[in-house]
Design a protein around this motif. Structure first.
Motif, PDB file in Angstrom:
ATOM      1  N   LYS A 175       1.044  -1.027  -0.105  1.00 14.87           N
ATOM      2  CA  LYS A 175       0.184  -0.046  -0.068  1.00 14.87           C
ATOM      3  C   LYS A 175       0.864   1.164  -0.049  1.00 14.87           C
ATOM      4  N   VAL A 176       0.429   1.991  -0.656  1.00 17.08           N
ATOM      5  CA  VAL A 176       1.459   3.534  -0.741  1.00 17.08           C
ATOM      6  C   VAL A 176       0.350   4.546  -0.417  1.00 17.08           C
ATOM      7  N   ALA A 177       0.666   5.303   0.485  1.00 19.29           N
ATOM      8  CA  ALA A 177      -0.098   6.687   0.596  1.00 19.29           C
ATOM      9  C   ALA A 177      -0.050   7.566  -0.455  1.00 19.29           C
ATOM     10  N   PRO A 178      -1.397   8.041  -0.770  1.00 18.97           N
ATOM     11  CA  PRO A 178      -1.313   8.999  -2.060  1.00 18.97           C
ATOM     12  C   PRO A 178      -0.507  10.270  -1.914  1.00 18.97           C
ATOM     13  N   LYS A 179      -0.013  10.577  -3.134  1.00 22.82           N
ATOM     14  CA  LYS A 179       0.764  11.805  -3.036  1.00 22.82           C
ATOM     15  C   LYS A 179      -0.245  13.132  -3.022  1.00 22.82           C
ATOM     16  N   LYS A 180       0.204  13.960  -1.989  1.00 15.75           N
ATOM     17  CA  LYS A 180      -0.534  15.150  -1.844  1.00 15.75           C
ATOM     18  C   LYS A 180       0.117  16.529  -2.468  1.00 15.75           C
ATOM     19  N   GLY A 181      -0.387  17.629  -2.128  1.00 16.73           N
ATOM     20  CA  GLY A 181       0.230  18.841  -2.462  1.00 16.73           C
ATOM     21  C   GLY A 181       0.616  19.155  -3.819  1.00 16.73           C
ATOM     22  N   VAL A 182       0.970  20.408  -4.030  1.00 14.09           N
ATOM     23  CA  VAL A 182       1.378  21.133  -5.251  1.00 14.09           C
ATOM     24  C   VAL A 182       2.676  21.557  -5.336  1.00 14.09           C
ATOM     25  N   SER A 183       3.231  21.740  -6.515  1.00 10.67           N
ATOM     26  CA  SER A 183       4.392  22.111  -6.754  1.00 10.67           C
ATOM     27  C   SER A 183       4.748  23.703  -6.247  1.00 10.67           C
ATOM     28  N   LEU A 184       5.624  23.891  -5.580  1.00  7.94           N
ATOM     29  CA  LEU A 184       5.739  25.307  -5.054  1.00  7.94           C
ATOM     30  C   LEU A 184       5.798  26.427  -6.164  1.00  7.94           C
ATOM     31  N   SER A 185       6.175  25.763  -7.277  1.00  3.02           N
ATOM     32  CA  SER A 185       6.414  26.892  -8.675  1.00  3.02           C
ATOM     33  C   SER A 185       4.808  27.141  -9.057  1.00  3.02           C
ATOM     34  N   GLU A 186       4.027  26.554  -8.633  1.00  2.00           N
ATOM     35  CA  GLU A 186       2.479  26.845  -9.031  1.00  2.00           C
ATOM     36  C   GLU A 186       1.850  27.612  -7.983  1.00  2.00           C
ATOM     37  N   GLY A 193       1.692  27.588   2.939  1.00  2.00           N
ATOM     38  CA  GLY A 193       1.701  26.077   2.903  1.00  2.00           C
ATOM     39  C   GLY A 193       2.787  25.656   3.587  1.00  2.00           C
ATOM     40  N   ARG A 194       2.704  24.224   3.789  1.00  2.00           N
ATOM     41  CA  ARG A 194       3.726  23.503   4.507  1.00  2.00           C
ATOM     42  C   ARG A 194       4.661  22.618   3.444  1.00  2.00           C
ATOM     43  N   ILE A 195       5.766  22.635   3.422  1.00  3.94           N
ATOM     44  CA  ILE A 195       6.811  21.800   2.392  1.00  3.94           C
ATOM     45  C   ILE A 195       6.560  20.478   3.116  1.00  3.94           C
ATOM     46  N   ILE A 196       6.151  19.614   1.935  1.00  6.42           N
ATOM     47  CA  ILE A 196       5.791  18.195   2.490  1.00  6.42           C
ATOM     48  C   ILE A 196       6.910  17.244   1.684  1.00  6.42           C
ATOM     49  N   HIS A 197       7.468  17.756   0.670  1.00  4.44           N
ATOM     50  CA  HIS A 197       8.185  16.776  -0.017  1.00  4.44           C
ATOM     51  C   HIS A 197       9.519  17.658  -0.841  1.00  4.44           C
ATOM     52  N   ILE A 198      10.767  17.217  -0.652  1.00  2.00           N
ATOM     53  CA  ILE A 198      11.778  17.832  -1.544  1.00  2.00           C
ATOM     54  C   ILE A 198      12.414  16.782  -2.391  1.00  2.00           C
ATOM     55  N   GLU A 199      12.269  16.781  -3.724  1.00  2.00           N
ATOM     56  CA  GLU A 199      12.462  15.758  -4.729  1.00  2.00           C
ATOM     57  C   GLU A 199      14.146  15.944  -4.614  1.00  2.00           C
ATOM     58  N   ASP A 200      14.551  14.586  -4.626  1.00  2.00           N
ATOM     59  CA  ASP A 200      16.081  14.440  -4.548  1.00  2.00           C
ATOM     60  C   ASP A 200      16.797  13.973  -5.794  1.00  2.00           C
ATOM     61  N   GLU A 201      15.940  14.058  -6.933  1.00  2.00           N
ATOM     62  CA  GLU A 201      16.477  13.787  -8.591  1.00  2.00           C
ATOM     63  C   GLU A 201      16.019  14.806  -9.288  1.00  2.00           C
ATOM     64  N   LEU A 252       1.974  21.631   0.642  1.00  2.00           N
ATOM     65  CA  LEU A 252       0.666  21.353   1.056  1.00  2.00           C
ATOM     66  C   LEU A 252       0.000  22.700   1.377  1.00  2.00           C
ATOM     67  N   VAL A 253      -1.047  22.959   0.570  1.00  2.08           N
ATOM     68  CA  VAL A 253      -1.516  24.479   0.976  1.00  2.08           C
ATOM     69  C   VAL A 253      -2.252  24.284   2.093  1.00  2.08           C
ATOM     70  N   LEU A 254      -2.080  25.470   2.952  1.00  2.00           N
ATOM     71  CA  LEU A 254      -2.867  25.575   4.173  1.00  2.00           C
ATOM     72  C   LEU A 254      -3.948  26.641   3.897  1.00  2.00           C
ATOM     73  N   GLU A 255      -5.329  26.075   3.790  1.00  2.00           N
ATOM     74  CA  GLU A 255      -6.168  27.008   3.429  1.00  2.00           C
ATOM     75  C   GLU A 255      -6.483  27.998   4.364  1.00  2.00           C
ATOM     76  N   ASN A 256      -6.544  27.642   5.876  1.00  2.00           N
ATOM     77  CA  ASN A 256      -6.810  28.396   6.792  1.00  2.00           C
ATOM     78  C   ASN A 256      -5.703  29.402   7.307  1.00  2.00           C
ATOM     79  N   GLN A 257      -6.074  30.865   6.744  1.00  2.00           N
ATOM     80  CA  GLN A 257      -4.793  31.666   6.943  1.00  2.00           C
ATOM     81  C   GLN A 257      -4.534  32.058   8.346  1.00  2.00           C
ATOM     82  N   ALA A 258      -5.609  31.457   9.327  1.00  2.00           N
ATOM     83  CA  ALA A 258      -5.264  31.999  10.640  1.00  2.00           C
ATOM     84  C   ALA A 258      -4.058  31.060  11.126  1.00  2.00           C
ATOM     85  N   VAL A 259      -3.695  29.788  10.706  1.00  2.00           N
ATOM     86  CA  VAL A 259      -2.723  28.949  11.276  1.00  2.00           C
ATOM     87  C   VAL A 259      -1.307  29.491  10.942  1.00  2.00           C
ATOM     88  N   SER A 260      -1.344  30.484  10.018  1.00  2.00           N
ATOM     89  CA  SER A 260      -0.135  31.134   9.641  1.00  2.00           C
ATOM     90  C   SER A 260       0.833  31.734  10.848  1.00  2.00           C
TER      91      SER A 260
END
Lengths: 340, 254, 472
Positions: A175-186, A193-201, A252-260
Motif C-alpha cells: 500500500k502506498v499513501a497517495p501523494k498530496k500537495g502542489v509544486s511550489l512553483s505553481e 503552505g507547508r513543505i511536504i516533499h523535496i525531490e532528490d533527483e 501542502l497548501v494551508l487554506e486557513n490563513q489563521a494558522v499562519s
C-alpha cells in the motif's frame, strides 16, 4: 650500497600514485567500475527498468524502448535482453509501443521502492552520511536487500511511513499513501503552505535546494512568483529560487490563513539580549542528533537566550534551563523559536 | 500506580546479588549495593569520594567517568558497595554511557540508587531523576552543590521536593563534606527499609500515548506479576529498544 | 512462563508504536521536562531571575573574546609546555644518574658477585632493567609536571572554553572542538590523549580524535627533536643564531604535526568515517576553584602512574628483545647487524638508514628509548669505541659527543631532518596502540590508527630525501 637516482625514484613514486588514484578513486575508479559492472547483472537492470516504469506510470507517462535506452545508463544490448526476459516472466507487457507493468511487475517495483526509501530512512536516522549521499547509496542498496531484510529493516526503524524526503514508504502489503500537495512553483502570491516533499533527483537541483537550507515540514508564504523567480518566507528567513528549482519542492497548501505562524524563526537568528520560547525541532533534525537536543532540554516551551558568541562566529552558546550549551549554526537553525 | 506486593525473595540481598553478578560486580561480603547516578558535572564523583574516601579524579567536564567506578564503605557495621555510574542527561537515548547506567539500574537491581543533582540546575537534573524513578522504587535524591546554589541566590526547599518526588532528599556540599553524615544515615535507613519511598511517576503524557503505555504495561504485568517498572518497560518498547525486547525475551528482568 | 506471550507483548508494542507515530520520543521528552518545571516551580525560589552568576559571565566574556580569547589560550598552552620541558630537565637528569649511573653498575656488580652467567645478567640488567630505567627517567618527570597543570586547568573549567573557541577550526576538518584538548593532552602523552577522547560523545568525532592523536608530538619525542635540532640544525647557522634556529625547528615540527592532524581529520571524515554517527554538543560548566592538592594527587594517580605503568610493562620486553638481537649471532653477524644491513637500502630511499629503521621497530614500546638504541646500534655497526657493549643502550653526557657518534654513523643534515620528521610521523608506541584498542574495541580502527602515520612518515621522508638530493 648502490645509490638510486632521486629523479627516477620520484618519477616511479608519482606514476605509482597516479595509477593507484585511477584504480581506487571513489565511484569513477577502475576498481569501482569493475565492481559495479560485475554487480550490474540482469537483476539490477530489470529492477531499474521496473522502477522507472513504476514512477512514470504514477505520473501517467508512457515509455517506449527508446525512452528506456535514453534514460537508463546501460549497454543497449543488455537492455534489450533484459526487456525480453521481463516480458517472458510476465513482469511487463507492451501496449501501443510503450511498456506497462503487470500486476506482478507492479508488486516487484513496489518492493524495490520500499527498500530504497527505507534505506534512505535508515541512513538518515542511524548513520552520519550526508544528505547528498542518501539517494545514491540507496540506489545501490535497493538491489541487495531481500524482502526479508527489508521487513527487518522496517521493523528496526519502527515501520516509518515516510522517507526523509517526505515520500511515502510502501507497506509490506504494497500500500502506498497517495501523494498530496502542489509544486511550489505553481503557488500564487500570498499562498501559505507547508513543505511536504523535496525531490532528490536530479542531483544538481537537489544540491541547490540543500544549499539554500530549506527545511522539510517548514511553513512558507509565497511573496513573489514570476517567470524569473519564486520568493517565499519561511521560519523568519527569505528564500529566492529559480522556478525550475521551486518545481522540485512540493507544498501542502494551508487554506486557513489563521494558522499562519509568521513570527516563528530559527534559533540561529536569535540576537544577544533577546529571549525566546522554543516551538519545536524541525523535521530536518534527525536521529541521534534530535534525541541529544531533546535530552539537553531543547524541548517545546523551554526558554532560551544567547549566552556567548564565539570569536570565530560558530558555535554559539545558549542559556537553556540554567546551563550554557554550545550549538553549531546548522543545529541551531533546526530549532524553531518564537520571540517573547 | 498500584503498589506491588513484594515477595520475600525480591527484597533479600541474595536476589540482588544475582543480577549484579551478571554485570560483573563482585557482591561477595557486601550487605548492600548502592548505585550513584546523576547528570554530568553535578559533583557526582565528589560525592563518591566523600562517601568512600577513594580519590577518583573528577574533572570539570561533562561525561568524565565512562567506565564504572566502584568503591566501598562501612556504616553501622554494615558493608556497602558503591558503584559510580557514568553521568548522563537522560536514559532515553542510545549512547554507550546511558546504556551502562541504565543496564545497571534496570538489570543489576542495586539495593538503592542515590541520584546526585546540581541544586542550582534542578529543572534540568529532574529530567533524569524522573526517568530513574520510573525504573526503581528505592532512590535518594542528593541535592548537591548547595554552596554554589547559595552563591547564585537560589533557594531549594528540600522538604517540598521530597514530598513532590516521594523519595528522601538530602542537601549536601560534597566538596566541603557538608551533609555527608546525613546522606549516610539516609542510605542506611533506606537500605534497611526503615523508610519507604513512593516515587513520583510521570503523569502528564498525552492521552493517546498514555493509553498505549497502559495497555502494554498491563500485559507485561500479566506476564511478570512481580515487575516494578512495567511502565518504564512499556516506554522502552514503544521506542523499539532492542535491548529491552531482548531482555524481555530472555527474562532478564525477573 | 511461555515465550509465546512475550512475543505477543512485542507484537502489541509494534502495533501501538505504529499507531502513536514517529514523535513518541519527542512527546515523552517534552512531558518529562514539563513535569520537571512544575516540580521546580513549587520547591525552588530564585532571587536573581535566570542570570548566571556574574563572575562566571565576566570570565567568559574575556576568555572567549575576539581580542583576548586566542592569546590567552596560546599563552597558557605555551606556559604549560615550557614548564614541562624545562622543568623536567632537572629531575630527569637526577633520575638518570640515579637509575643508570648508580643502580645499573651496582646491579652488574651484584650479578658478578652472585656469579650470574654473562648472558643472564646481560639479558636482565642490560636488557630489561635498562629499558625500564630509561623509560622512567625520561617519562616520569615531564608527565608528573604536565598532567597536574593540565588537570588544574580542567578542574577550573577553562578547557571547555578552549573547545568552544576552537570549534570552528575543527569543524572545517570534520572534527569536534574538544579535540583541541585531546590534542594538547597528546603533547604530554598520546596514550593519555586517547583516553581523554572520552569527553567527545559523538562516535565519528571521537574516532577522528583517537586516530589523529599520534600527530601530537609527545613527551617521549620532544627530547629527540631537541637533541637532533641542537646538533645538526643549530650547526648550519652562525653560532649566535643556533639556539634560535634549533628552537624554531622543533616548534616547526610540532606545528607540522598539528597540520597533519587537521589534514588527516579532514581526510578521515570524508572517507572511511563518513558513515559514523556525528553529533555535537558542548556544555560550558560553571567555573569552580580546583582543590589544589587533591587535584595534584589524583592526576598523579589517575593519569601519570597508570600511563607510566603501561609504558614499563611494554618497555621491559622491548629491552629484552634489543639485547637479544644484539647478542645472538647468525654466522659472523649479530641479528641486529644483519637487520641493519638489510634495512639500509630502504632506509636510504627515505633519507634515513638501517639503524634508524631498526631502532624504530624495536623501540615501538616507547619513543624514549629510540635515541639510546640508535646510539648503541650505530656504535655496534660502525665499530667505533665509546659504547657500553652489545645490546647495552646508552646516552652520552655531551651533545657534541653524541653528534660525533652519529656523524661517524654516516649522518648528514638530511638524515637528521628526516629522523625528526619520522619521529613525528611514525606508528604510535605500543602503549598507545594498546590504549586505542581498549578505547575503540575495534581491530580495524586500531590498525588504521597504527599504520596511517607510518605511511605518512614514509611518504614525507621519501619526498624530502629525493627533493633534497636533486637540489644538493
Amino acid at each position: 650500497m648502490s645509490t638510486i637516482n632521486p629523479v627516477v625514484s620520484l618519477l616511479v613514486f608519482f606514476s605509482l600514485t597516479i595509477l593507484l588514484y585511477y584504480v581506487f578513486r571513489p565511484t569513477k575508479g577502475i576498481y569501482f567500475l569493475l565492481k559495479k559492472n560485475y554487480k550490474s547483472k540482469t537483476k539490477t537492470i530489470i529492477e531499474d527498468i521496473l522502477k522507472l516504469l513504476y514512477h512514470n506510470q504514477v505520473s501517467n507517462k508512457n515509455l517506449t524502448t527508446n525512452d528506456l535506452t535514453d534514460k537508463l545508463n546501460y549497454n543497449n544490448q543488455l537492455l534489450i535482453e533484459s526487456i525480453s526476459k521481463m516480458i517472458e516472466n510476465e513482469l511487463i507487457y507492451m501496449e501501443n509501443d510503450s511498456f506497462r507493468l503487470t500486476e506482478l511487475g507492479n508488486e516487484y517495483a513496489l518492493q524495490i521502492v520500499r527498500a530504497h526509501r527505507l534505506w534512505e530512512k535508515f541512513l538518515s536516522e542511524k548513520t552520519g552520511f550526508d544528505k547528498k549521499e542518501w539517494h545514491e547509496r540507496a540506489e545501490r542498496k535497493e538491489h541487495e536487500l531481500s524482502v526479508d531484510e527489508t521487513n527487518k529493516l522496517s521493523e528496526l526503524l519502527g515501520d516509518p511511513k515516510y522517507d526523509p524526503h517526505g515520500d511515502p514508504i510502501p507497506t509490506k502489503t504494497g500500500k502506498v499513501a497517495p501523494k498530496k500537495g502542489v509544486s511550489l512553483s505553481e503557488l500564487s502570491v500570498g499562498a501559505v503552505g507547508r513543505i511536504i516533499h523535496i525531490e532528490d533527483e536530479p542531483e544538481i537541483i537537489y544540491k541547490q535546494i540543500l544549499a539554500e537550507k530549506i527545511h522539510l515540514d517548514s511553513q512558507i508564504r509565497v511573496v513573489e512568483n514570476n517567470r524569473m523567480r519564486v520568493v517565499f518566507h519561511s521560519e523568519g528567513e527569505k528564500f529566492v529560487l529559480a522556478p525550475v528549482v521551486a518545481g522540485n519542492i512540493t507544498v501542502l497548501v494551508l487554506e486557513n490563513q489563521a494558522v499562519s505562524e509568521e513570527n516563528i524563526m530559527r534559533l540561529s537568528s536569535l540576537q544577544e539580549n533577546e529571549v525566546a520560547k522554543i516551538i519545536g525541532l524541525s523535521k530536518e533534525c534527525r536521529g541521534e542528533n534530535r534525541r541529544r537536543l531533546l535530552d539537553l532540554g531543547f524541548v517545546r516551551g523551554a526558554i532560551v537566550e544567547v549566552d556567548l558568541r564565539n570569536p570565530l562566529k560558530d558555535p554559539t552558546a545558549f542559556l537553556i534551563k540554567g546551563t550554557s550549551i554550545a550549538l553549531r549554526e546548522n543545529q541551531a537553525s533546526k530549532i524553531l523559536i518564537k520571540k517573547e | 500506580m498500584e503498589k506491588q506486593t513484594k515477595s520475600a525473595c525480591e527484597t533479600c540481598s541474595h536476589y540482588n546479588a544475582e543480577g549484579l553478578k551478571k554485570l560483573g560486580v563482585n557482591t561477595e561480603s557486601f550487605d548492600f549495593v548502592v548505585a550513584l547516578a546523576g547528570n554530568p558535572n553535578t559533583g557526582k564523583s565528589t560525592v563518591f569520594n566523600a562517601l568512600t574516601g577513594l580519590r577518583q579524579h573528577t574533572g570539570n567536564w561533562p561525561g568524565k567517568t565512562v567506565a564504572r567506578a566502584e568503591g566501598a564503605f562501612e556504616y553501622n557495621a554494615q558493608k556497602y558497595k558503591l558503584v559510580d555510574l557514568p553521568g548522563t542527561y537522560s536514559l532515553l537515548s542510545t549512547s554507550e554511557d546511558e546504556e551502562v547506567a541504565r543496564d545497571f539500574i534496570l538489570f543489576g537491581k542495586p539495593t538503592l540508587t542515590v541520584i546526585v543533582v546540581d541544586a542550582s540546575r534542578l529543572e534540568r537534573n529532574l529530567n533524569l531523576v524522573l526517568q530513574i524513578l520510573e525504573i526503581t522504587d528505592h532512590a535518594i535524591l542528593c541535592l548537591n552543590l548547595m554552596d554554589e546554589a547559595k552563591r547564585n541566590h537560589i533557594e531549594v526547599d528540600a522538604r517540598i521536593l521530597a514530598k513532590d518526588l516521594g523519595i528522601p532528599v538530602v542537601a549536601t556540599s560534597a566538596r566541603f563534606k557538608e551533609g555527608i553524615p546525613e546522606l549516610l544515615k539516609t542510605i542506611s535507613d533506606l537500605a534497611n527499609r526503615k523508610i519507604t519511598c513512593k516515587p513520583h511517576k510521570i503523569k502528564n503524557i498525552p492521552k493517546n500515548i498514555e493509553k498505549a503505555v497502559e495497555e502494554l504495561s498491563t500485559s507485561i504485568k500479566k506476564e511478570y506479576p512481580t515487575i516494578a517498572n512495567s511502565r518504564w518497560l512499556a516506554f522502552r518498547l514503544l521506542e523499539g529498544d532492542k535491548q529491552v525486547i531482548e531482555g524481555l525475551r530472555t527474562g532478564k528482568f525477573v | 512462563m511461555s515465550t509465546k506471550n512475550i512475543e505477543h507483548i512485542i507484537e502489541l508494542s509494534k502495533d501501538l508504536r505504529w499507531q502513536i507515530g514517529d514523535d513518541f520520543h519527542d512527546v515523552l521528552s517534552e512531558s518529562i521536562y514539563a513535569e520537571a518545571s512544575k516540580i521546580v516551580e513549587s520547591s525552588v525560589k530564585k532571587d536573581d531571575q535566570k542570570r548566571r552568576f556574574r563572575i562566571d559571565a565576566q570570565i567568559d566574556k574575556i576568555v572567549t573574546s575576539k581580542v583576548w580569547g586566542f592569546p590567552i589560550m596560546l599563552l597558557l598552552l605555551g606556559v604549560v609546555l615550557w614548564l614541562t620541558i624545562i622543568g623536567a630537565n632537572y629531575p630527569s637528569s637526577m633520575l638518570a644518574s640515579l637509575l643508570l649511573d648508580m643502580i645499573h653498575p651496582m646491579l652488574k656488580n651484584g650479578a658478578n658477585f652472585l656469579d650470574f652467567p654473562w648472558w643472564l645478567s646481560g639479558f636482565l640488567i642490560d636488557g630489561v632493567y635498562l629499558a625500564v630505567a630509561w623509560v622512567i627517567a625520561v617519562m616520569l618527570p615531564p608527565m608528573a609536571i604536565f598532567f597536574p597543570l593540565f588537570t588544574l586547568l580542567e578542574d577550573f573549567g577553562y578547557l571547555p572554553r578552549v573547545a568552544f573557541n576552537m570549534d570552528a577550526l575543527f569543524k572545517k576538518s570534520g572534527a569536534h572542538g574538544k579535540q583541541a584538548l585531546t590534542m594538547s593532552m597528546g603533547f604530554g602523552c598520546n596514550a593519555a590523549g586517547v583516553v581523554a577522547t572520552r569527553i567527545i560523545d559523538s562516535p565519528r568525532e571521537r574516532l577522528i580524535a583517537i586516530i589523529t592523536n599520534n600527530f601530537s608530538l609527545c613527551n617521549g619525542r620532544w627530547p629527540t627533536q631537541i637533541l637532533l635540532a641542537t646538533i645538526f640544525i643549530g650547526a648550519v647557522v652562525p653560532e649566535s643564531y643556533s639556539s634560535l634556529a634549533s628552537l624554531s625547528a622543533v616548534i616547526g615540527i610540532a606545528v607540522l604535526g598539528i597540520f597533519f592532524m587537521f589534514f588527516f581529520s579532514w581526510a578521515l571524515s570524508k572517507t572511511v568515517l563518513k558513515g559514523e554517527v556525528s553529533t555535537f554538543n558542548l556544555e560550558l560548566p560553571p567555573y569552580r576553584p580546583p582543590v589544589f592538592w587533591k587535584t595534584i594527587y589524583t592526576s598523579l594517580i589517575d593519569r601519570t602512574l597508570i600511563v607510566l605503568w603501561r609504558a614499563i610493562v611494554f618497555a621491559a620486553p622491548a629491552g629484552a628483545v634489543i639485547w637479544l638481537i644484539c647478542n645472538i649471532y647468525i654466522g659472523s653477524e649479530s641479528i641486529a647487524a644483519w637487520l641493519v644491513h638489510s634495512l639500509d637500502g630502504f632506509g636510504f630511499l627515505l633519507g634515513l638508514n638501517g639503524v634508524v629503521l631498526l631502532a624504530y621497530i624495536v623501540a615501538i614500546p616507547a619513543n624514549e628509548i629510540v635515541i639510546p638504541t640508535i646510539l648503541m646500534l650505530t656504535v655496534m655497526v660502525v665499530g667505533i669505541g665509546g659504547g657500553a657493549g652489545a645490546g647495552v643502550m646508552f646516552e652520552l653526557d655531551s651533545v657534541t659527543a653524541t653528534g660525533d657518534v652519529l656523524k661517524a654513523g654516516g649522518w648528514t643534515l638530511l638524515t637528521a631532518v628526516n629522523v625528526m620528521l619520522f619521529s613525528l610521523l611514525h606508528n604510535p608506541c605500543s602503549t598507545t596502540i594498546y590504549t586505542i584498542y581498549k578505547e575503540t574495541k575495534s581491530k580495524k580502527w586500531t590498525t588504521i590508527a597504527s599504520i596511517l602515520p607510518v605511511i605518512a612518515g614514509f611518504v614525507v621522508t621519501f619526498l624530502v630525501a629525493q627533493v633534497w638530493r636533486i637540489f644538493s
